[in-house]
Design a protein around this motif. Structure first.
Motif, PDB file in Angstrom:
ATOM      1  N   CYS A 262     -76.957  17.234 -61.498  1.00 28.91           N
ATOM      2  CA  CYS A 262     -76.438  18.194 -61.593  1.00 28.91           C
ATOM      3  C   CYS A 262     -75.815  18.708 -63.438  1.00 28.91           C
ATOM      4  N   GLY A 263     -76.492  17.927 -64.136  1.00 25.74           N
ATOM      5  CA  GLY A 263     -75.628  18.193 -65.921  1.00 25.74           C
ATOM      6  C   GLY A 263     -76.740  18.311 -66.246  1.00 25.74           C
ATOM      7  N   ALA A 264     -77.865  18.504 -66.234  1.00 28.53           N
ATOM      8  CA  ALA A 264     -78.948  18.198 -66.942  1.00 28.53           C
ATOM      9  C   ALA A 264     -79.597  19.826 -66.441  1.00 28.53           C
ATOM     10  N   MET A 265     -79.533  20.232 -64.813  1.00 27.95           N
ATOM     11  CA  MET A 265     -79.870  21.728 -64.926  1.00 27.95           C
ATOM     12  C   MET A 265     -78.324  22.850 -65.117  1.00 27.95           C
ATOM     13  N   LEU A 266     -77.288  21.987 -64.985  1.00 30.05           N
ATOM     14  CA  LEU A 266     -76.448  23.349 -65.509  1.00 30.05           C
ATOM     15  C   LEU A 266     -76.715  23.027 -67.411  1.00 30.05           C
ATOM     16  N   ASP A 267     -77.725  22.306 -67.967  1.00 33.82           N
ATOM     17  CA  ASP A 267     -77.436  22.926 -68.745  1.00 33.82           C
ATOM     18  C   ASP A 267     -78.598  23.840 -69.181  1.00 33.82           C
ATOM     19  N   ALA A 268     -79.635  23.560 -68.701  1.00 33.67           N
ATOM     20  CA  ALA A 268     -80.546  24.248 -68.719  1.00 33.67           C
ATOM     21  C   ALA A 268     -80.515  25.554 -68.166  1.00 33.67           C
ATOM     22  N   TYR A 269     -79.782  25.849 -67.584  1.00 35.42           N
ATOM     23  CA  TYR A 269     -79.205  27.140 -66.559  1.00 35.42           C
ATOM     24  C   TYR A 269     -78.700  27.804 -67.829  1.00 35.42           C
ATOM     25  N   ALA A 270     -77.719  27.359 -67.924  1.00 30.83           N
ATOM     26  CA  ALA A 270     -76.662  27.809 -69.033  1.00 30.83           C
ATOM     27  C   ALA A 270     -77.922  28.069 -70.679  1.00 30.83           C
ATOM     28  N   ALA A 271     -78.825  27.451 -71.107  1.00 27.92           N
ATOM     29  CA  ALA A 271     -79.375  27.660 -72.164  1.00 27.92           C
ATOM     30  C   ALA A 271     -80.708  28.936 -71.503  1.00 27.92           C
ATOM     31  N   GLU A 272     -80.536  29.391 -70.687  1.00 31.97           N
ATOM     32  CA  GLU A 272     -81.599  30.327 -70.410  1.00 31.97           C
ATOM     33  C   GLU A 272     -80.403  31.775 -70.490  1.00 31.97           C
ATOM     34  N   HIS A 273     -78.991  31.246 -69.631  1.00 34.29           N
ATOM     35  CA  HIS A 273     -78.049  32.767 -69.428  1.00 34.29           C
ATOM     36  C   HIS A 273     -76.741  32.235 -70.164  1.00 34.29           C
ATOM     37  N   GLY A 274     -76.914  33.188 -71.048  1.00 33.37           N
ATOM     38  CA  GLY A 274     -75.893  33.043 -72.292  1.00 33.37           C
ATOM     39  C   GLY A 274     -74.139  33.247 -71.142  1.00 33.37           C
ATOM     40  N   THR A 275     -74.717  33.994 -70.671  1.00 32.16           N
ATOM     41  CA  THR A 275     -72.218  34.428 -70.004  1.00 32.16           C
ATOM     42  C   THR A 275     -72.316  32.728 -68.943  1.00 32.16           C
ATOM     43  N   VAL A 276     -72.704  31.506 -68.939  1.00 33.17           N
ATOM     44  CA  VAL A 276     -73.060  30.309 -68.342  1.00 33.17           C
ATOM     45  C   VAL A 276     -72.207  29.080 -69.091  1.00 33.17           C
ATOM     46  N   ARG A 277     -71.109  29.068 -69.656  1.00 33.49           N
ATOM     47  CA  ARG A 277     -70.428  27.783 -70.411  1.00 33.49           C
ATOM     48  C   ARG A 277     -70.621  27.223 -69.575  1.00 33.49           C
ATOM     49  N   VAL A 278     -70.822  25.278 -69.737  1.00 29.22           N
ATOM     50  CA  VAL A 278     -71.210  24.014 -69.278  1.00 29.22           C
ATOM     51  C   VAL A 278     -69.827  23.075 -70.020  1.00 29.22           C
ATOM     52  N   LEU A 279     -68.932  22.734 -68.911  1.00 27.45           N
ATOM     53  CA  LEU A 279     -68.068  21.147 -69.305  1.00 27.45           C
ATOM     54  C   LEU A 279     -68.453  20.524 -68.668  1.00 27.45           C
ATOM     55  N   HIS A 280     -68.870  19.087 -69.011  1.00 28.38           N
ATOM     56  CA  HIS A 280     -69.169  17.759 -68.857  1.00 28.38           C
ATOM     57  C   HIS A 280     -68.032  16.828 -68.924  1.00 28.38           C
ATOM     58  N   LEU A 281     -67.042  16.309 -68.207  1.00 28.36           N
ATOM     59  CA  LEU A 281     -66.118  15.923 -68.077  1.00 28.36           C
ATOM     60  C   LEU A 281     -66.992  14.001 -68.123  1.00 28.36           C
ATOM     61  N   SER A 282     -65.902  13.447 -68.467  1.00 22.51           N
ATOM     62  CA  SER A 282     -66.288  12.201 -69.002  1.00 22.51           C
ATOM     63  C   SER A 282     -66.117  10.810 -67.710  1.00 22.51           C
ATOM     64  N   SER A 283     -65.751  11.525 -66.652  1.00 22.20           N
ATOM     65  CA  SER A 283     -65.896  10.913 -66.096  1.00 22.20           C
ATOM     66  C   SER A 283     -64.906  12.127 -63.707  1.00 22.20           C
ATOM     67  N   ASN A 284     -65.396  10.699 -63.446  1.00 21.08           N
ATOM     68  CA  ASN A 284     -64.810  11.716 -61.903  1.00 21.08           C
ATOM     69  C   ASN A 284     -63.579  11.688 -61.892  1.00 21.08           C
ATOM     70  N   VAL A 285     -63.039  13.373 -61.385  1.00 21.60           N
ATOM     71  CA  VAL A 285     -61.958  13.937 -61.458  1.00 21.60           C
ATOM     72  C   VAL A 285     -61.550  14.210 -60.058  1.00 21.60           C
ATOM     73  N   GLY A 286     -62.259  14.832 -59.209  1.00 18.76           N
ATOM     74  CA  GLY A 286     -62.430  14.813 -58.285  1.00 18.76           C
ATOM     75  C   GLY A 286     -62.047  17.156 -57.990  1.00 18.76           C
ATOM     76  N   LEU A 287     -62.852  17.667 -57.018  1.00 14.98           N
ATOM     77  CA  LEU A 287     -61.808  19.060 -57.251  1.00 14.98           C
ATOM     78  C   LEU A 287     -61.756  20.152 -57.599  1.00 14.98           C
ATOM     79  N   GLY A 288     -59.572  19.392 -57.812  1.00 16.85           N
ATOM     80  CA  GLY A 288     -58.933  20.188 -57.872  1.00 16.85           C
ATOM     81  C   GLY A 288     -58.460  20.278 -59.356  1.00 16.85           C
ATOM     82  N   LEU A 289     -58.751  18.800 -60.222  1.00 11.70           N
ATOM     83  CA  LEU A 289     -58.879  18.682 -61.741  1.00 11.70           C
ATOM     84  C   LEU A 289     -60.312  19.155 -62.175  1.00 11.70           C
ATOM     85  N   ALA A 290     -60.966  18.885 -61.671  1.00 12.16           N
ATOM     86  CA  ALA A 290     -62.352  19.758 -61.977  1.00 12.16           C
ATOM     87  C   ALA A 290     -61.752  21.473 -62.567  1.00 12.16           C
ATOM     88  N   ARG A 291     -61.317  21.928 -61.269  1.00 12.78           N
ATOM     89  CA  ARG A 291     -60.942  23.086 -61.160  1.00 12.78           C
ATOM     90  C   ARG A 291     -60.144  23.676 -62.601  1.00 12.78           C
TER      91      ARG A 291
END
Length: 353
Positions: free
Chosen positions: A50-79
């Motif tokens: 998913c991380g690599a897929m997001l980077d590729a998608y953002a490179a193609e579509h400028g309105t998409v920004r990607v944040l990569h978290l260093s560790s898994n925090v769960g749905l709520g904290l990711a939101r």
């Protein structure tokens, strides 16, 4: 005009669904609409591609920004991480295994500009693994006479409400860690709002039964719902919530916890008795003055919880299940048309205070 809407998409282990989700958000937007929407995808240390897929998608579509978290925090904290980076006037939390039907973003943008609510509620369909789309049991509440009491009964999720970002900041409304993170967030958002509007149109397809989803996973982590409800009641206490709203919230809490207790997809048989005991404990702790059990079968279960009678609850549950097996459905649940009329009257929730 600037960014009107930030769509926050937390991402974890959904590589089979991710691109369809992102495409559904951007589909059919005009250049002007595209400029009014930003998408913030939060890679919650996903273990797959998913991380690599997001980077590729953002490179193609400028309105998409990607944040990569260093560790898994769960749905709520990711939101929360995505919300902290948002610049839109409104924010919409969209889960990365779900999709928006065509025209949803446009309909939401138009309604936000028209009524400028604090919260905009939208309808959804439940999407089964076989692709079947089913109306949610709470959807009719969106079509009825709008009131806070009624709208509190709509499924309490983050993804069916588009929220003015300032409302969240002003009321310090964020997601907590753990499962059932929507509990102390979704209804306080409605209670805190001065103006709630309803877009009675299907704008979301919610995928159910996916392997790995909380609602399809047997785990002791379902007990985390009790901590989330304790947090909800602390919020209600701090904000001097009116008695009528407290009564409504209490009934909804007991109903929800009983659903979890009785769901074989979530609750292993060996956990059901201690989970029921915890419901009875919550009942005693949070029961507001003036509470009366609801009518019908729900009221029977409420009274069994009040009496902390697991033996009778288990017998009643077995009876309901046997009766359900004997009944054969004559038709599938109805579908909601994309052309469902749009509700035009906003709800002034402040009138209940």
């Amino acid at each position: 005009m600037g960014v009107q809407l930030t769509v926050v998409v937390p991402v974890y282990a959904v590589e089979d669904f991710l691109l369809a989700c992102l495409d559904s958000i951007r589909a059919g937007l005009t250049p002007e609409e595209n400029a009014a929407v930003e998408v913030i995808a939060v890679d919650d240390a996903s273990p797959d591609r998913c991380g690599a897929m997001l980077d590729a998608y953002a490179a193609e579509h400028g309105t998409v920004r990607v944040l990569h978290l260093s560790s898994n925090v769960g749905l709520g904290l990711a939101r929360n991480a995505g919300l902290a980076e948002a610049t839109g006037r409104y924010v919409w939390f969209v889960d990365s295994d779900d999709q928006l039907p065509p025209g949803s973003i446009r309909a939401v943008l138009d309604r936000l500009r028209e009524t400028e609510p604090d919260v905009l509620l939208v309808d959804h369909l439940r999407e089964h693994e076989d692709g079947r789309l089913q109306t949610d049991a709470s959807s009719p509440l969106l079509a009825g006479e709008p009131s806070l009491d009624r709208l509190l009964g709509v499924q309490h999720t983050a993804w069916n409400r588009i929220i003015r970002r300032g409302l969240l900041i002003e009321n310090e409304l964020w997601f907590r860690a753990g499962w059932y993170e929507d509990i102390p967030f979704s209804n306080p958002v409605l209670i805190a709002a001065g103006r709630v509007d309803v877009l009675n149109r299907v704008c979301y397809h919610y995928r159910i039964g996916r392997p790995g989803a909380i609602t399809a996973t047997r785990s002791e982590r379902h007990f985390e719902a009790f901590d989330q409800y304790d947090a909800l009641h602390r919020w209600l206490d701090r904000n001097d919530t009116p008695p009528a709203v407290r009564l409504r919230m209490f009934t909804l809490m007991v109903n929800h916890l009983l659903v979890v207790a009785g769901n074989d997809s979530r609750m292993h048989a060996r956990f059901r008795r201690p989970f029921f005991r915890r419901i009875a404990e919550q009942y005693r702790r949070h029961r507001p003055a003036g509470h009366r059990s609801p009518s019908g079968s729900a009221g029977i279960k409420h009274r069994l919880v009040a009496a902390n009678s697991y033996a009778l609850y288990s017998a009643v549950r077995a009876g309901y299940r046997l009766a359900g097996l004997r009944r054969r459905p004559t038709e599938r649940p109805p579908l909601v048309s994309q052309d469902t009329p749009v509700a035009s009257r906003p709800v002034q929730t402040s009138s209940l205070r």
